[in-house]
Design a protein around this motif. Structure first.
Motif, PDB file in Angstrom:
ATOM      1  N   VAL A 128       0.887  -1.173  -0.092  1.00 51.07           N
ATOM      2  CA  VAL A 128       0.090   0.018  -0.155  1.00 51.07           C
ATOM      3  C   VAL A 128       0.902   1.144  -0.055  1.00 51.07           C
ATOM      4  N   HIS A 186      -2.134   4.838   3.077  1.00 52.28           N
ATOM      5  CA  HIS A 186      -3.144   4.212   3.196  1.00 52.28           C
ATOM      6  C   HIS A 186      -3.310   3.799   4.774  1.00 52.28           C
ATOM      7  N   LEU A 209      -3.964   1.287   6.195  1.00 54.38           N
ATOM      8  CA  LEU A 209      -3.370  -0.141   6.710  1.00 54.38           C
ATOM      9  C   LEU A 209      -2.114   0.042   6.985  1.00 54.38           C
ATOM     10  N   ASP A 210      -1.425   1.283   6.404  1.00 56.83           N
ATOM     11  CA  ASP A 210       0.034   1.361   6.630  1.00 56.83           C
ATOM     12  C   ASP A 210       0.537   1.346   7.961  1.00 56.83           C
ATOM     13  N   ILE A 260      -2.519  -8.012  10.340  1.00 56.62           N
ATOM     14  CA  ILE A 260      -3.549  -7.748   9.345  1.00 56.62           C
ATOM     15  C   ILE A 260      -3.957  -9.209   9.080  1.00 56.62           C
ATOM     16  N   ASP A 308      -9.412  -7.783   7.692  1.00 53.95           N
ATOM     17  CA  ASP A 308      -9.114  -6.366   7.722  1.00 53.95           C
ATOM     18  C   ASP A 308      -8.965  -5.840   6.242  1.00 53.95           C
ATOM     19  N   VAL A 309      -8.791  -6.644   5.278  1.00 50.27           N
ATOM     20  CA  VAL A 309      -8.575  -6.034   3.908  1.00 50.27           C
ATOM     21  C   VAL A 309      -9.872  -6.238   3.099  1.00 50.27           C
ATOM     22  N   ILE A 337      -5.011  -1.826  -2.508  1.00 50.91           N
ATOM     23  CA  ILE A 337      -3.984  -2.824  -1.869  1.00 50.91           C
ATOM     24  C   ILE A 337      -3.425  -3.496  -3.124  1.00 50.91           C
ATOM     25  N   SER A 397       4.486   0.423   1.006  1.00 53.34           N
ATOM     26  CA  SER A 397       4.824  -0.292   2.195  1.00 53.34           C
ATOM     27  C   SER A 397       4.219  -1.545   2.160  1.00 53.34           C
ATOM     28  N   ILE A 450       2.133  -4.412   4.077  1.00 49.78           N
ATOM     29  CA  ILE A 450       1.374  -4.623   5.138  1.00 49.78           C
ATOM     30  C   ILE A 450       1.679  -5.784   6.111  1.00 49.78           C
ATOM     31  N   ASP A 451       1.574  -5.656   7.396  1.00 43.72           N
ATOM     32  CA  ASP A 451       1.696  -6.627   8.269  1.00 43.72           C
ATOM     33  C   ASP A 451       0.699  -7.909   8.083  1.00 43.72           C
ATOM     34  N   TRP A 452       0.725  -8.545   6.922  1.00 45.67           N
ATOM     35  CA  TRP A 452      -0.069  -9.808   6.621  1.00 45.67           C
ATOM     36  C   TRP A 452       0.094 -10.976   7.667  1.00 45.67           C
TER      37      TRP A 452
END
Length: 294
Positions: free
Chosen positions: A169, A173, A175-176, A181, A185-186, A237, A255, A257-259
């Motif tokens: 993202v 964003h 979610l950054d 995540i 969340d997405v 995303i 970035s 995201i912390d998936w």
């Protein structure tokens, strides 16, 4: 039997068009027509049905196509075994996914060129489905692709290299910087996906379905570069391989995201037809793929 007749037949059968076959082989269309007629006369069967501009194989043609392709593989091997040139030379035709071509392939070919400057590269970019077809029809020597593990009886996978997809993202964003995540969340955010690489979409979709979550596609495009730019501009995303976004990550344009959902794993694979004669140039390519960290 003249091998040129076999080549003409397989080319017409592959392209389903006499004019396109003539263009590819560098003949006049009348020459291709004459060659097919001569082959049909020699075999004593009709190989094609011609319905207007459409060309279809007859049942006899379908049966002969299997043997004809095997004949071409054998012919290729026979020519190579008689070659006086043992070092890599000639043309190497490589099929690749677009993302592999733009990021991975240049480093490989740069090293290959340094070692074997006599080899000329022909690159064909296509989807995984197209690469499989081209390998089976001997239109490419080798394929380098990003996909789920291939298990196709006619094809030999020489190299596996695990890769991962990530969700990326722009810095503005929502979610950054958010931790842990998960699929839910997405689900409410627009997604950016590669349209011609259905494998990526299918893997992400399977993960979301397993979590009983839906997702909304904001944009699909066939270009990795375009997809990254839309993500940088904040359209949504982007689902991309990690190796494809090094520059954007380093410049803080994107970035990851912390998936914390299920891993989105793919494999870089180097594949050739199991019946393909491994020419010196193709064998050298497989060695370079093994030697080089790419």
């Amino acid at each position: 039997m003249d091998i040129r007749l076999i080549i003409a037949f397989v080319t017409v059968a592959t392209l389903h068009n006499f004019t396109k076959a003539a263009d590819q082989l560098g003949y006049a269309q009348s020459s291709i027509t004459s060659q097919i007629q001569l082959l049909e006369k020699e075999l004593g069967v009709k190989l094609f049905d011609r319905l207007g501009k459409k060309v279809c194989l007859t049942p006899e043609g379908e049966q002969f196509l299997v043997d004809a392709r095997q004949l071409l593989f054998s012919w290729e091997k026979a020519k190579g075994s008689l070659s006086l040139l043992k070092s890599p030379h000639g043309i190497l035709t490589i099929g690749v996914n677009e993302s592999v071509c733009s990021v991975k392939l240049p480093k490989l070919l740069d090293e290959y060129r340094k070692r074997y400057p006599e080899v000329e590269f022909h690159i064909k970019i296509g989807s995984s489905d197209e690469l499989e077809l081209w390998l089976k029809e001997n239109l490419i020597d080798v394929a380098v692709l990003l996909d789920k593990p291939w298990h196709v009886p006619e094809l030999t996978v020489k190299i596996y290299q695990e890769e991962s997809l990530g969700l990326f993202v722009s810095p503005n964003h929502p979610l950054d910087g958010v931790g842990n995540i998960l699929p839910h969340d997405v689900s409410s955010h627009p997604m950016l996906l590669i349209s011609h690489s259905s494998c990526w979409k299918n893997i992400f979709q399977a993960v979301m379905e397993e979590a009983n979550e839906s997702f909304r596609i904001m944009l699909e495009t066939a270009s990795i570069s375009d997809l990254k730019q839309f993500a940088v501009l904040g359209f949504g995303i982007a689902v991309l391989p990690l190796y494809a976004v090094d520059e954007e990550i380093a410049s803080n344009q994107l970035s990851m995201i912390d998936w914390k959902g299920k891993n989105l794993e793919l494999f870089i694979q180097v594949v050739h037809h199991s019946d393909k004669w491994l020419s010196p140039s193709l064998e050298a390519f497989l060695v370079v793929c093994t030697d080089v960290k790419w």
